[in-house]
Scaffold this active site. Sequence first.
Site, short mmCIF file in Angstrom:
data_model
loop_
_atom_site.label_atom_id
_atom_site.label_comp_id
_atom_site.label_asym_id
_atom_site.label_seq_id
_atom_site.Cartn_x
_atom_site.Cartn_y
_atom_site.Cartn_z
N ASN A 7 0.85 -1.19 0.00
CA ASN A 7 0.00 0.00 0.00
C ASN A 7 0.89 1.25 0.00
O ASN A 7 1.72 1.41 0.90
CB ASN A 7 -0.91 -0.02 1.23
CG ASN A 7 -1.92 1.10 1.24
OD1 ASN A 7 -1.58 2.25 0.98
ND2 ASN A 7 -3.16 0.78 1.55
N HIS A 10 0.80 6.21 2.04
CA HIS A 10 1.49 7.16 2.92
C HIS A 10 2.73 7.78 2.29
O HIS A 10 3.33 8.69 2.87
CB HIS A 10 1.75 6.52 4.27
CG HIS A 10 0.45 6.23 4.97
ND1 HIS A 10 -0.42 7.23 5.34
CD2 HIS A 10 -0.15 5.06 5.27
CE1 HIS A 10 -1.49 6.69 5.89
NE2 HIS A 10 -1.36 5.38 5.85
N HIS A 43 -5.71 3.62 -1.67
CA HIS A 43 -7.04 3.98 -1.17
C HIS A 43 -7.31 5.43 -1.54
O HIS A 43 -6.69 6.34 -1.00
CB HIS A 43 -7.07 3.79 0.35
CG HIS A 43 -8.39 4.09 0.98
ND1 HIS A 43 -8.61 3.95 2.33
CD2 HIS A 43 -9.58 4.52 0.45
CE1 HIS A 43 -9.87 4.27 2.61
NE2 HIS A 43 -10.46 4.63 1.49
N ARG A 45 -9.46 8.10 -0.85
CA ARG A 45 -10.47 8.49 0.13
C ARG A 45 -11.32 9.64 -0.41
O ARG A 45 -10.88 10.42 -1.25
CB ARG A 45 -9.82 8.90 1.45
CG ARG A 45 -9.12 7.75 2.17
CD ARG A 45 -8.59 8.19 3.51
NE ARG A 45 -9.66 8.51 4.44
CZ ARG A 45 -9.98 7.78 5.51
NH1 ARG A 45 -9.31 6.67 5.79
NH2 ARG A 45 -10.96 8.14 6.30
N ARG A 49 -7.18 12.82 1.28
CA ARG A 49 -6.13 13.22 2.23
C ARG A 49 -4.75 12.70 1.85
O ARG A 49 -3.75 13.23 2.32
CB ARG A 49 -6.49 12.78 3.65
CG ARG A 49 -6.43 11.27 3.88
CD ARG A 49 -6.71 10.91 5.31
NE ARG A 49 -8.05 11.32 5.71
CZ ARG A 49 -8.61 10.98 6.88
NH1 ARG A 49 -7.92 10.25 7.73
NH2 ARG A 49 -9.83 11.36 7.17
N GLU A 70 -8.70 0.52 -3.20
CA GLU A 70 -9.54 0.59 -2.01
C GLU A 70 -10.47 1.79 -2.12
O GLU A 70 -10.03 2.89 -2.50
CB GLU A 70 -8.68 0.71 -0.75
CG GLU A 70 -7.96 -0.57 -0.40
CD GLU A 70 -7.29 -0.51 0.97
OE1 GLU A 70 -6.94 -1.59 1.49
OE2 GLU A 70 -7.12 0.60 1.50
N THR A 101 -8.40 3.66 8.54
CA THR A 101 -9.58 2.80 8.59
C THR A 101 -9.60 2.05 9.91
O THR A 101 -8.70 1.27 10.20
CB THR A 101 -9.57 1.83 7.40
OG1 THR A 101 -9.42 2.57 6.20
CG2 THR A 101 -10.87 1.05 7.35
N GLU A 151 -11.06 -9.44 2.99
CA GLU A 151 -9.81 -9.08 3.63
C GLU A 151 -10.07 -8.91 5.11
O GLU A 151 -10.85 -8.04 5.51
CB GLU A 151 -9.21 -7.81 3.04
CG GLU A 151 -7.87 -7.45 3.68
CD GLU A 151 -7.11 -6.35 2.94
OE1 GLU A 151 -6.22 -5.75 3.57
OE2 GLU A 151 -7.41 -6.11 1.76
N HIS A 194 -3.74 -4.67 7.70
CA HIS A 194 -3.89 -3.48 8.55
C HIS A 194 -3.00 -3.60 9.77
O HIS A 194 -3.19 -4.45 10.63
CB HIS A 194 -5.33 -3.22 9.00
CG HIS A 194 -5.53 -1.80 9.47
ND1 HIS A 194 -5.77 -0.76 8.59
CD2 HIS A 194 -5.50 -1.24 10.69
CE1 HIS A 194 -5.89 0.37 9.25
NE2 HIS A 194 -5.72 0.11 10.53
#
Length: 246
Positions: A7, A10, A43, A45, A49, A70, A101, A151, A194
């Site tokens: 992922n 970030h 993801h 969003r 963000r 995502e 999340t 998941e 996660h």
Amino acid sequence: MLRLGVNIDHVATVRNARGGAYPDPVRAAKLAEEAGADGITAHLREDRRHIQDDDIDGLMKALTVPLNFEMAATDEMQAIALRHKPHAVCIVPEKREERTTEGGLEVSREENRLAHFIAPLREAGCRVSIFIAADQAQIEAANRIGAEVIELHTGAYCDFHAEGRFDERDAELARLREMATFAHSLGLEVHAGHGLSYDTVQPIAAMPEVMELNIGHFLIGEAIFAGLDPAIREMRRLMDAARGSQ
């Protein structure tokens, strides 16, 4: 073989802290490919963000491994997914006030809506995954609405470990094992993710029903100290060692 999805959200978080174009999440995704990632997760969003619409455009053009998109179950995100037709879409809960999340999707409360929501995505050729807690009712609901993949949310397990609450960690791990087996028995493909780190990944990787782990925040953080390529390769080594021990 147990797959690793990286992922890259970030990387975008760091970029957005200053604005501009650096560091580039697409560049990070390509480095992750070279380091052995089997797929890339991003993801988008609703509040944008971290990942931006242009990032999804860039990932779709640049990647040679699958993109796992995502998204919240909203009309806007459905339209974006149908435009891009990524390999997979993972439906996640989303609240604007949360930092990340916080839990799994409440599928059983919204079966009818979610069944209708994912139908066009499946028809477009996307594999549909539902991000849920290790809960039998949620797994059964995900199966009924036509999801191909679940998941399992490993956040509670990782948090208990980090806080030294080892009895609760072990209970959550046992629940994850039980629900992975249950989901597999229904014909669902099982993924997990996660909060996973070097310290917590192996018990999850050792579960034979789990086919893919999606890991991001820890790897991007570790890349500050070791570099992204070594961080991903070490995660892969730990995953493979755990799976090979079975």
